[in-house]
Design a protein around this motif. Structure first.
Motif, PDB file in Angstrom:
ATOM      1  N   UNK A   1      10.094   2.215 -11.302  1.00 14.65           N
ATOM      2  CA  UNK A   1       9.582   1.659 -10.059  1.00 14.65           C
ATOM      3  C   UNK A   1       8.211   1.039 -10.283  1.00 14.65           C
ATOM      4  N   UNK A   2       7.977  -0.096  -9.657  1.00 14.29           N
ATOM      5  CA  UNK A   2       6.670  -0.750  -9.762  1.00 14.29           C
ATOM      6  C   UNK A   2       6.044  -0.866  -8.386  1.00 14.29           C
ATOM      7  N   UNK A   3       4.722  -0.743  -8.341  1.00 14.47           N
ATOM      8  CA  UNK A   3       3.978  -0.758  -7.086  1.00 14.47           C
ATOM      9  C   UNK A   3       2.718  -1.604  -7.250  1.00 14.47           C
ATOM     10  N   UNK A   4       2.375  -2.303  -6.212  1.00 16.54           N
ATOM     11  CA  UNK A   4       1.132  -3.075  -6.240  1.00 16.54           C
ATOM     12  C   UNK A   4      -0.072  -2.172  -5.995  1.00 16.54           C
ATOM     13  N   UNK A   5       0.142  -1.044  -5.318  1.00 17.60           N
ATOM     14  CA  UNK A   5      -0.989  -0.191  -4.957  1.00 17.60           C
ATOM     15  C   UNK A   5      -1.217   0.994  -5.871  1.00 17.60           C
ATOM     16  N   UNK A   6      -0.473   1.105  -6.967  1.00 13.16           N
ATOM     17  CA  UNK A   6      -0.661   2.236  -7.867  1.00 13.16           C
ATOM     18  C   UNK A   6      -1.953   2.051  -8.662  1.00 13.16           C
ATOM     19  N   UNK A   7      -2.889   3.015  -8.573  1.00 12.97           N
ATOM     20  CA  UNK A   7      -4.139   2.889  -9.332  1.00 12.97           C
ATOM     21  C   UNK A   7      -3.868   2.729 -10.825  1.00 12.97           C
TER      22      UNK A   7
ATOM     23  N   UNK B   1      14.477  11.216 -12.281  1.00  9.30           N
ATOM     24  CA  UNK B   1      13.217  10.977 -12.975  1.00  9.30           C
ATOM     25  C   UNK B   1      12.718   9.586 -12.585  1.00  9.30           C
ATOM     26  N   UNK B   2      11.448   9.514 -12.174  1.00 11.28           N
ATOM     27  CA  UNK B   2      10.857   8.261 -11.713  1.00 11.28           C
ATOM     28  C   UNK B   2       9.677   7.912 -12.606  1.00 11.28           C
ATOM     29  N   UNK B   3       9.734   6.730 -13.193  1.00 10.70           N
ATOM     30  CA  UNK B   3       8.655   6.234 -14.049  1.00 10.70           C
ATOM     31  C   UNK B   3       7.920   5.163 -13.250  1.00 10.70           C
ATOM     32  N   UNK B   4       6.671   5.453 -12.885  1.00 11.73           N
ATOM     33  CA  UNK B   4       5.934   4.590 -11.975  1.00 11.73           C
ATOM     34  C   UNK B   4       5.032   3.634 -12.749  1.00 11.73           C
ATOM     35  N   UNK B   5       5.093   2.366 -12.366  1.00 12.80           N
ATOM     36  CA  UNK B   5       4.239   1.345 -12.993  1.00 12.80           C
ATOM     37  C   UNK B   5       3.531   0.532 -11.938  1.00 12.80           C
TER      38      UNK B   5
END
Length: 402
Positions: free
Chosen positions: A160-166, A395-399
């Motif tokens: 998963x990708x997010x614009x707000x992830x630090x 399992x979630x890999x955050x980017x």
């Protein structure tokens, strides 16, 4: 504590099971002469009666997992559920059988039948063979769902990708474990196996989204294993209540959690720091209510309490048991909401529940703009049958992206 509504439900299901058994038997007698044999008839109804009594005993008495294993009740109960679901498979096959018979008669060619009886004989042979494999097919479905479906656990990985992830949290890996229902159908050996699967994924933290344990005799051993698992997780284990914890002794579970390294998040939040950049883990209780409007209001209250003190625009992960909280997550711009509760219906077709469930979100991933909501099908169950819906660890890999 058992209520009148519980016993009423058991009585209703019992009556339904006996009716299904009678309909199945009448169908088998009509299509297969062997079922009219006195010994076969006696065996059929003896097996049906014994399985009926075993399942009702399990529901009403709720024997401990230790009792089930020591006295061999565990295997007997699995065989009982196998027979029960085989019965259900037969009755679901009956409309298909008669539908085939109807269409074969509908499209029969009268001229050919008058001149030669071969087409009619071919249809009879086909239908007879079809009827003869029905019990075999049904028992195969029961065996697949009860014995094989009970042991299969898969890992579902999501990028998963997010614009707000630090930036400091780019690459965060999060595992979710939900609906284990540790007890008769999910013993400590299975928990060890699942813990091993989680370790191999090397997550930074583990989220447990409710319905962790049904048999409190296994409470100490369960948390001892979770404490060992937490040693391999950089940010530890976070846990929110499910509905089954409310059925049990929540005070006793709470006391054991307080002595462990597991963090209970109950209508509050926990801040994780990487340098000066925080990520917030929010957890909410199960929203018990008498109707949908009351449940919605409780969800609103729980979410509001849990977010008190979180700066606006912070990256937030919400842990909840009830999937309706995904709506709240989308409305509050929560980046990732993890839920469970539905078990995915435990029977699936093409990655969807095979029958309607009373939830807006039933299984898998949902997305609204830059926010995600996920419904785990669970790692366990309180009824040993899964078909087309294997138990899972997510399992979630955050980017991050700019």
């Amino acid at each position: 504590m058992r209520t009148i509504s519980f016993y009423s439900l058991v009585a209703l299901i019992s009556c339904l099971y006996l009716v299904i058994s009678w309909v199945d038997y009448r169908f088998l007698c009509r299509k297969m002469s062997i079922f009219s044999n006195r010994f076969v008839r006696t065996g059929y109804w003896m097996l049906t009666s014994v399985t009926f009594c075993l399942i009702v005993y399990y529901w009403v008495i709720e024997p401990s997992a230790n009792f089930m294993y020591v006295h061999g009740f565990y295997l007997a109960l699995y065989i009982a559920f196998n027979w029960c679901f085989s019965q259900l498979a037969i009755i679901l096959t009956i409309p298909f059988f008669y539908g085939c018979q109807y269409f074969m008669q509908l499209f029969a060619q009268p001229a050919e039948q008058a001149a030669d009886n071969t087409p009619e004989m071919s249809r009879r042979i086909f239908l007879r063979k079809m009827a003869s494999i029905t019990p075999v097919f049904a028992f195969g479905v029961g065996t697949q769902g009860v014995f094989i479906g009970d042991t299969e656990i898969v890992v579902r990985r999501h990028q998963l990708t997010f614009s707000g992830l630090p930036a400091a949290w780019n690459g965060l890996k999060l595992a979710q474990l939900s609906d284990t229902h540790i007890g008769p159908f999910f013993n400590l050996d299975k928990l060890d196996y699942v813990a091993g699967m989680i370790r191999r994924e090397k997550p930074d933290l583990l989220a447990i989204t409710g319905d962790l344990i049904d048999d409190l005799d296994m409470l100490d051993e369960t948390f001892a294993r979770l404490e060992q698992l937490s040693l391999d997780l950089r940010h530890g284990i976070y846990y929110c209540w499910g509905n089954h914890e409310h059925y049990k002794n929540m005070g006793k579970i709470r006391e054991r959690i307080a002595k462990s390294t597991v963090t209970l998040i109950e209508n509050t939040h926990y801040r994780l720091m990487a340098g000066e950049q925080p990520v917030y883990i929010v957890g909410v209780d199960y929203p018990w209510a008498n109707n949908a409007a009351e449940r919605k209001e409780k969800r609103r209250q729980y979410i509001a309490a849990a977010h008190r003190g979180i700066p606006h625009g912070s990256f937030t992960i919400l842990l909840a048991h009830h999937p309706d909280f995904i709506d709240d997550g989308f409305q509050r711009n929560i980046s990732l909401t993890l839920t469970g509760h539905t078990h995915g219906g435990q029977i699936g077709i093409f990655e969807k529940p095979a029958y309607p469930l009373p939830f807006a979100y039933t299984r898998g991933m949902y997305r609204q703009k830059d926010n995600y909501g996920y419904v785990s099908v669970g790692a366990g169950h309180c009824l040993p049958f899964r078909l087309g819906c294997p138990a899972e660890i997510a399992v979630f890999h955050l980017g991050s992206f700019t």
